[in-house]
Enzyme design. Structure first.
Site, PDB file in Angstrom:
ATOM      1  N   ASN A 270      -5.110 -54.983  89.318  1.00 56.35           N
ATOM      2  CA  ASN A 270      -4.519 -53.690  88.937  1.00 56.35           C
ATOM      3  C   ASN A 270      -3.040 -53.625  89.290  1.00 56.35           C
ATOM      4  O   ASN A 270      -2.225 -53.153  88.501  1.00 56.35           O
ATOM      5  CB  ASN A 270      -5.268 -52.541  89.608  1.00 56.35           C
TER       6      ASN A 270
ATOM      7  N   ASP B 206      -9.380 -52.708  83.886  1.00 55.02           N
ATOM      8  CA  ASP B 206     -10.542 -52.153  83.190  1.00 55.02           C
ATOM      9  C   ASP B 206     -11.232 -53.211  82.339  1.00 55.02           C
ATOM     10  O   ASP B 206     -12.460 -53.300  82.304  1.00 55.02           O
ATOM     11  CB  ASP B 206     -10.127 -50.967  82.308  1.00 55.02           C
TER      12      ASP B 206
ATOM     13  N   ASP C 208     -14.672 -51.872  92.115  1.00 57.04           N
ATOM     14  CA  ASP C 208     -15.058 -53.230  91.725  1.00 57.04           C
ATOM     15  C   ASP C 208     -16.361 -53.637  92.404  1.00 57.04           C
ATOM     16  O   ASP C 208     -16.645 -54.813  92.542  1.00 57.04           O
ATOM     17  CB  ASP C 208     -13.937 -54.210  92.074  1.00 57.04           C
TER      18      ASP C 208
END
Length: 175
Positions: A7, A16, A42
């Site tokens: 990220n 994503d 996650d």
């Protein structure tokens, strides 16, 4: 492992997409009758139904580790994805789901602290030399003791100092 890096470096859209790929890889390893769920971020949880044979659980753990090794691809950079897995077994002894989750979580953090990209089974004896290097019987006993300590804390604070040895300091609420 290190999913935050995906990220941070590649953006949330890539993160994503990686989560979607991870979910697909997990579904590819397990049966339709098994329960797979994302519990946040996650982290995923899998209930492998009727898995009384530890060899099956270990085989599924190995298959999952292999399936979850891929690169998340950004515009100018890739981040290698791996997984750490914590496993616990329910033996029909009436322990709660909360306790099972705590055991799996302890095994997960052991796997992460053992170098990541591996699985650890809560309270299982070590069955090979490489694993023995990672976790001695006294370390397994400490994991259980830590869980017992955490379950019986009364809003105090635990400080873990991990260097060559593990030092735990408990500060009670009245201190």
């Amino acid at each position: 492992d290190n999913f935050k890096t995906v990220n941070d470096r590649l953006g949330h859209a890539t993160g994503d997409n990686a989560i979607i790929k991870i979910a697909s890889a997990i579904r590819g390893v397990f049966r339709q009758s098994d329960i797979i769920g994302r519990i946040g971020g996650d982290e995923f949880m899998i209930l492998l139904k009727n898995a009384e044979d530890l060899r099956l659980v270990k085989r599924k753990g190995t298959m999952l580790l292999e399936a979850l090794q891929f690169a998340a691809t950004g515009v100018n950079e890739n981040v290698q994805i791996t997984a750490s897995i914590g496993i616990t077994m329910y033996h029909g002894d009436g322990i709660s789901l909360e306790t099972l989750c705590s055991e799996a979580d302890a095994a997960l953090y052991y796997a992460k602290n053992s170098g990541k990209n591996c699985y650890s089974i809560f309270n299982e004896p070590v069955d090979n030399l490489e694993a023995a290097k990672l976790q001695s019987p006294s370390e397994r006993a400490q994991t259980v003791q830590y869980l017992t300590l955490l379950e019986n804390m009364d809003a105090g604070v635990l400080i873990f100092e991990i260097t060559d040895e593990i030092k735990i300091t408990y500060i009670s609420p009245g201190t």
